[in-house]
Write an enzyme that holds these catalytic residues in place. Sequence first.
Site, PDB file in Angstrom:
ATOM      1  N   LYS A 201       0.837  -1.207   0.000  1.00 37.70           N
ATOM      2  CA  LYS A 201       0.000   0.000   0.000  1.00 37.70           C
ATOM      3  C   LYS A 201       0.877   1.264   0.000  1.00 37.70           C
ATOM      4  O   LYS A 201       0.658   2.207  -0.770  1.00 37.70           O
ATOM      5  CB  LYS A 201      -0.908  -0.006   1.242  1.00 37.70           C
ATOM      6  CG  LYS A 201      -1.668   1.278   1.464  1.00 37.70           C
ATOM      7  CD  LYS A 201      -2.710   1.479   0.401  1.00 37.70           C
ATOM      8  CE  LYS A 201      -3.312   2.856   0.449  1.00 37.70           C
ATOM      9  NZ  LYS A 201      -4.310   3.053  -0.586  1.00 37.70           N
ATOM     10  N   CYS A 255      -3.923  10.823   1.020  1.00 42.19           N
ATOM     11  CA  CYS A 255      -3.225   9.538   0.827  1.00 42.19           C
ATOM     12  C   CYS A 255      -1.816   9.748   0.296  1.00 42.19           C
ATOM     13  O   CYS A 255      -0.835   9.435   0.966  1.00 42.19           O
ATOM     14  CB  CYS A 255      -4.007   8.679  -0.152  1.00 42.19           C
ATOM     15  SG  CYS A 255      -5.742   8.584   0.263  1.00 42.19           S
TER      16      CYS A 255
HETATM   17  N1  SAJ Z   1      -1.647  14.733  -9.309  1.00 46.16           N
HETATM   18  C1  SAJ Z   1      -0.748  15.456 -10.077  1.00 46.16           C
HETATM   19  N2  SAJ Z   1      -0.361  14.979 -11.283  1.00 46.16           N
HETATM   20  C2  SAJ Z   1      -0.831  13.795 -11.774  1.00 46.16           C
HETATM   21  C3  SAJ Z   1      -1.736  13.042 -10.995  1.00 46.16           C
HETATM   22  C4  SAJ Z   1      -2.126  13.535  -9.769  1.00 46.16           C
HETATM   23  O1  SAJ Z   1      -0.294  16.533  -9.669  1.00 46.16           O
HETATM   24  O2  SAJ Z   1      -0.450  13.437 -12.907  1.00 46.16           O
HETATM   25  C5  SAJ Z   1      -2.074  15.241  -7.988  1.00 46.16           C
HETATM   26  C6  SAJ Z   1      -3.584  15.491  -7.885  1.00 46.16           C
HETATM   27  O3  SAJ Z   1      -3.932  16.746  -8.396  1.00 46.16           O
HETATM   28  C7  SAJ Z   1      -3.800  15.382  -6.386  1.00 46.16           C
HETATM   29  C8  SAJ Z   1      -2.772  14.342  -5.961  1.00 46.16           C
HETATM   30  O4  SAJ Z   1      -1.835  14.252  -7.017  1.00 46.16           O
HETATM   31  O5  SAJ Z   1      -3.496  16.618  -5.742  1.00 46.16           O
HETATM   32  C9  SAJ Z   1      -3.341  12.968  -5.675  1.00 46.16           C
HETATM   33  O6  SAJ Z   1      -4.335  12.633  -6.624  1.00 46.16           O
HETATM   34  P1  SAJ Z   1      -4.491  11.176  -7.274  1.00 46.16           P
HETATM   35  O7  SAJ Z   1      -5.602  11.198  -8.231  1.00 46.16           O
HETATM   36  O8  SAJ Z   1      -3.180  10.725  -7.804  1.00 46.16           O
HETATM   37  O9  SAJ Z   1      -4.769  10.207  -6.032  1.00 46.16           O
HETATM   38  P2  SAJ Z   1      -5.812  10.173  -4.789  1.00 46.16           P
HETATM   39  O10 SAJ Z   1      -5.133  10.779  -3.600  1.00 46.16           O
HETATM   40  O11 SAJ Z   1      -7.155  10.668  -5.141  1.00 46.16           O
HETATM   41  O12 SAJ Z   1      -5.936   8.557  -4.582  1.00 46.16           O
HETATM   42  C10 SAJ Z   1      -4.754   7.776  -4.412  1.00 46.16           C
HETATM   43  C11 SAJ Z   1      -4.802   6.578  -5.398  1.00 46.16           C
HETATM   44  N3  SAJ Z   1      -3.499   5.926  -5.421  1.00 46.16           N
HETATM   45  C12 SAJ Z   1      -2.796   5.716  -6.577  1.00 46.16           C
HETATM   46  O13 SAJ Z   1      -3.207   6.098  -7.650  1.00 46.16           O
HETATM   47  C13 SAJ Z   1      -1.516   4.964  -6.464  1.00 46.16           C
HETATM   48  C14 SAJ Z   1      -5.896   5.608  -4.991  1.00 46.16           C
HETATM   49  O14 SAJ Z   1      -5.882   4.452  -5.818  1.00 46.16           O
HETATM   50  C15 SAJ Z   1      -5.709   5.195  -3.509  1.00 46.16           C
HETATM   51  O15 SAJ Z   1      -6.726   4.293  -3.097  1.00 46.16           O
HETATM   52  C16 SAJ Z   1      -5.793   6.454  -2.663  1.00 46.16           C
HETATM   53  O16 SAJ Z   1      -4.705   7.318  -3.059  1.00 46.16           O
HETATM   54  C17 SAJ Z   1      -5.678   6.045  -1.198  1.00 46.16           C
HETATM   55  O17 SAJ Z   1      -6.724   6.019  -0.519  1.00 46.16           O
HETATM   56  O18 SAJ Z   1      -4.582   5.682  -0.761  1.00 46.16           O
END
Ligand code: SAJ
Length: 401
Positions: A201, A255
């Site tokens: 995780k 997360c």
């Molecule tokens: N972000 C960027 N650039 C990107 C992708 C995301 O700057 O190319 C930023 C987003 O704007 C945001 C942050 O990253 O601020 C996180 O967003 P996210 O969509 O990557 O993830 P979360 O926090 O919504 O959910 C994550 C997911 N983990 C992964 O993709 C590895 C999800 O599957 C998990 O279940 C969740 O964390 C969790 O609960 O741990």
Amino acid sequence: MKACFMGLGYIGLPTAIIAAKHGVDIIGVDINPSVVEQTNAGHLHIIEPGMEELLQEVVKAGKLKASITPEVADAYFMVVPTPFKGNHEPDISYVESATRAVLPILKEGDLYVIESTSPVGTTDKMRDLIFSIRPELKDKIHIAYCPERVLPGNVIYELVHNDRVIGGMDNASTDKAIAFYSQFVKGTLHRTNCRTAEMCKLTENSSRDVQIAFANELSLICDKANINVWDLIQLANKHPRVNILQPGSGVGGHCIAVDPYFITADFPMESKIIADAREINNYKSFWCAEKIKNTMLQFELLRGRKPVVAMMGLAFKPDIDDLREAPAKYIVSKVMQGSNDGEMLIVEPNIEKHNVYKLTEYREAYQKADIVAFLVSHSVFKELPYDENKEILDFSGVFKR
Ligand code: SAJ
């Protein structure tokens, strides 16, 4: 089959609802009486599309009942927050208190599962705690760690369709946990041990953090080198083995901006890239705030009046109304701190009202502003026409091709 979910938050409640929908009798436990009350009334206290209808269905059918105290069941799930303390040290006290709450009612043959994101070794610690107080249960209950993977906003689909990693304390525990999850998970259930599942995780979210940090680092380099970072990434990604993520105004949510610290706290000497990635992603938000402030100063120097500034987006990622740990909120407060540099228009099209900021409609703000900072790339922003007469700070790629 009766299951007791300890914690009715962003993961515990949806999982309990989906399990109930698939026939499991659920007792959902939360220390917050208002959460218990709302859940029993069929009101979803979290934000998740489509979930409230399902909640109402399972409550009406008598399959899910919320309570502030746990009840005797066949399986117990710890789905409580694991925040970090002052020095980014993981705080597993909620997992411990949830475990202590079910300890008196655990019985032979039961399944005990931790879902909360936890530092490596947490399941071992909870096993030791359980057996220190209930030694007669030694080798008589099944203990496993099974992290969630769902993406906020797409939970109904992902809870059912994502693969899951299930790490039992022993083979029998893994079997028992797999039997539970196979009632509602259509994805593959992968077997492992507790420590690997815990680390898995942390690895998933750290991997994403590191990849975003790479994109954010590129954005800083490109800003200096006068290269459009969005074009650059698009072109580099044409290589068959390159897949760079998107830069933004920083990494938010509860997360990805948290979990890597669970590795760096325990393995500080070995986790250099993971620690640097956290710093780069945090620095990116600071850099955005500084960039906006400098652009405001330049504007005033050149035009002899204070600018109207539009801050576009407050959510932690595009197209959601979740503002928790949002970099945009940090940037807005940093720019506003001690600044009387003109009029600030704060925009968040996904919420109606904010308790601190007066919100402006996004088209109105865009039209009025001299300086426009895109902090989140909400889909509606992409429909705005590019206006060359404005200073546009496109931190999140709204106008990328
Ligand atoms: N972000 C960027 N650039 C990107 C992708 C995301 O700057 O190319 C930023 C987003 O704007 C945001 C942050 O990253 O601020 C996180 O967003 P996210 O969509 O990557 O993830 P979360 O926090 O919504 O959910 C994550 C997911 N983990 C992964 O993709 C590895 C999800 O599957 C998990 O279940 C969740 O964390 C969790 O609960 O741990």
